[in-house]
Design a protein around this motif. Structure first.
Motif, PDB file in Angstrom:
ATOM      1  N   THR A  88     -12.017  -3.616   9.249  1.00 20.32           N
ATOM      2  CA  THR A  88     -10.728  -3.575   9.952  1.00 20.32           C
ATOM      3  C   THR A  88     -10.786  -4.230  11.338  1.00 20.32           C
ATOM      4  N   ALA A  99      -8.328   1.614   3.920  1.00 23.66           N
ATOM      5  CA  ALA A  99      -7.556   1.017   5.017  1.00 23.66           C
ATOM      6  C   ALA A  99      -6.206   0.541   4.490  1.00 23.66           C
ATOM      7  N   VAL A 158      -2.440  -1.805   5.868  1.00 21.79           N
ATOM      8  CA  VAL A 158      -1.771  -2.612   6.892  1.00 21.79           C
ATOM      9  C   VAL A 158      -0.266  -2.463   6.700  1.00 21.79           C
ATOM     10  N   ILE A 207      -3.050  -1.571  11.587  1.00 15.30           N
ATOM     11  CA  ILE A 207      -4.114  -1.480  10.579  1.00 15.30           C
ATOM     12  C   ILE A 207      -4.729  -0.099  10.764  1.00 15.30           C
ATOM     13  N   GLY A 249      -7.102   3.222   9.120  1.00 14.29           N
ATOM     14  CA  GLY A 249      -8.167   3.456   8.143  1.00 14.29           C
ATOM     15  C   GLY A 249      -8.829   4.799   8.329  1.00 14.29           C
TER      16      GLY A 249
END
Ligand SMILES: Cc1cc2nc3c(=O)[nH]c(=O)nc-3n(C[C@H](O)[C@H](O)[C@H](O)COP(=O)(O)OP(=O)(O)OC[C@H]3O[C@@H](n4cnc5c(N)ncnc54)[C@H](O)[C@@H]3O)c2cc1C
Length: 418
Positions: free
Chosen positions: A77, A262, A264, A299, A301
């Motif tokens: 990430t 993760a 986005v 982003i 995670g």
């Protein structure tokens, strides 16, 4: 339903490949080549080694079994921090304050050198200096976090304390307290790797994709690295991958493989209330974290699991993605969150939370560059410089502490096993 996990190091829909308009390609190795250093693995670790060696004028060949930056690096990430998964105060309890502080200091220096590299290669790597908000997940974590703040401050690391009671540092999200470290960064890992590899190739390195290393054998003072359609003769070998046929690895220097998730969010979904130059993570383990992108995405995670393989069930990935979105909703309740990309990826850890960097007495000439942990990119930078120094006969301050042969610390959880 099964999802595509052909790379075996990640599954789901990755974001970073969509940020490349053109993917540079390199030939497969066919026939023989002789060099000083053979680097096995074309992820961020191999790329940094190739770039640093090329800058030092040391001949190298890099071989990647698939495409450059297609392994764990593609799932990364892109947070670069001098703080580690193990707090400085906790690391000090484990390995002693002097070593822990020196290690944190080297991570900070590595960040500066990553910045210099990213700045100098003729490629937009998405490198931006950022601060990190390290939040107490619950009120009971506040004393532990304050201890961390005090130790970072005592040793001169750039840190501030923030809590709702401290009006000087108002927290933009709902957390009981946080410390803010400065001088961290974010990067686009795939663009960075392609930039490093392109520069290394331009200078002197030979780069081969779709070339699988099938064996490594010592022949006198050289190594013969056998690939599917060729052979490399080299004086040294760099192991920038968890397993290579022919490189013996005691159970102690095998990374413990885990998986993480993760997502986005769509472009322009970042709330205006969030300070743009800040990344966020927390004291809970496994922790939730997020960063932003220049086109105002988040982003996010976390949710690491003790599983080596990325998830292969699409519904399972969807479930984990929903949980990550719930975490975001907890922080920003006024917003409807959705994921445009979501994936699961494999990464390595070590029992004492330190990377394994360097050679062993059993296999001199084979340099292990195993950047274990969530801070892998920073460790890879240290690996590349340690490798260069070793070849040039120079010292490196982290040689003993990060040696693959370092003694197990009495407070470490266990010897690594997969
Ligand atoms: C979801 C997730 C998020 C992460 N976030 C971060 C983060 O924010 N910051 C950070 O610093 N780190 C992060 N990491 C960790 C980071 O991804 C790794 O530390 C880093 O990418 C490891 O790079 P590498 O080059 O060592 O390995 P890889 O990128 O896996 O590269 C190894 C390469 O070797 C190749 N290979 C394998 N076998 C052979 C063979 N026999 N012959 C030739 N080539 C071979 C593979 O194809 C692969 O491309 C994250 C990891 C995950 C999974």
């Amino acid at each position: 339903m099964q999802i595509n996990n052909s790379h075996k190091l990640h599954s789901g829909s990755l974001y970073w490949p969509t940020t490349l308009s053109h993917v540079p390609s390199y030939p497969a190795l066919q026939g023989h080549i002789t060099t000083e250093v053979a680097i096995i693995g074309g992820g961020i670790t191999g790329a940094l080694c190739a770039a640093v060696l090329a800058r030092a004028g040391i001949p190298a060949v890099l071989v990647e079994s698939q495409r450059v930056a297609s392994g764990s690096t593609a799932a990364n990430t892109g947070l670069l921090q001098f703080s580690n998964d193990k707090m400085l105060s906790e690391l000090a309890d484990k390995i002693g304050e002097t070593d822990a502080v020196q290690f944190y200091g080297e991570c900070r220096k590595a960040l500066t050198r990553l910045y210099k590299l990213a700045d100098e290669i003729p490629y937009d790597t998405g490198f931006h200096v950022r601060s990190s908000l390290y939040c107490a997940s619950t009120s009971s974590d506040v004393p532990r976090l304050f201890k961390e703040y005090s130790m970072l401050r005592k040793h001169g690391f750039p840190v501030e304390w923030g809590s709702p009671h401290n009006t000087g540092h108002h927290l933009p999200i709902r957390k009981p307290a946080a410390l803010v470290t400065h001088g961290d960064a974010e990067i686009n890992p795939i663009r960075f790797v392609h930039g490093l590899i392109a520069e290394a190739a331009h200078k002197s390195a030979h780069i081969y994709e779709n070339t699988v290393v099938e064996g490594v054998q010592r022949m006198g003072d050289k190594f013969v690295i056998t690939t599917d359609f060729g052979e490399i003769i080299a004086s040294r070998v760099v192991r920038a991958v968890s397993d290579v046929p022919g490189i013996e690895s005691s159970s102690r220097i095998k990374p413990i493989l885990k998986r993480s998730y993760a997502l986005v969010t769509p472009a322009n979904s970042l709330p205006a209330s969030w300070p743009y130059d800040c990344m966020m993570w927390e004291t809970a383990r496994p922790y939730f974290y997020f960063r932003t992108t220049p086109d105002r995405r988040i982003i996010a995670g976390g949710m690491d699991e003790d599983q080596a393989d990325p998830v292969s069930d699409a519904n399972f990935l969807l479930n984990r993605t929903r949980l990550l979105l719930e975490e975001l909703r907890g922080l920003f309740p006024d917003k409807q969150w959705e994921a445009e990309y979501a994936w699961c990826g494999t990464f390595g850890e070590s029992a004492d939370d330190l990377p394994f960097l360097g050679e062993t007495s059993e296999q001199p000439g084979i340099f292990h560059a195993l950047s274990c942990g969530g801070n892998g990119t920073v460790y890879s930078m240290i690996a590349a410089e340690m490798l260069r120094n070793r070849i040039l006969g120079l010292e490196h301050p982290m040689l003993a502490l990060l040696s693959p042969e370092r003694p197990a610390h009495p407070n470490s959880s266990a010897v690594n096993t997969i």
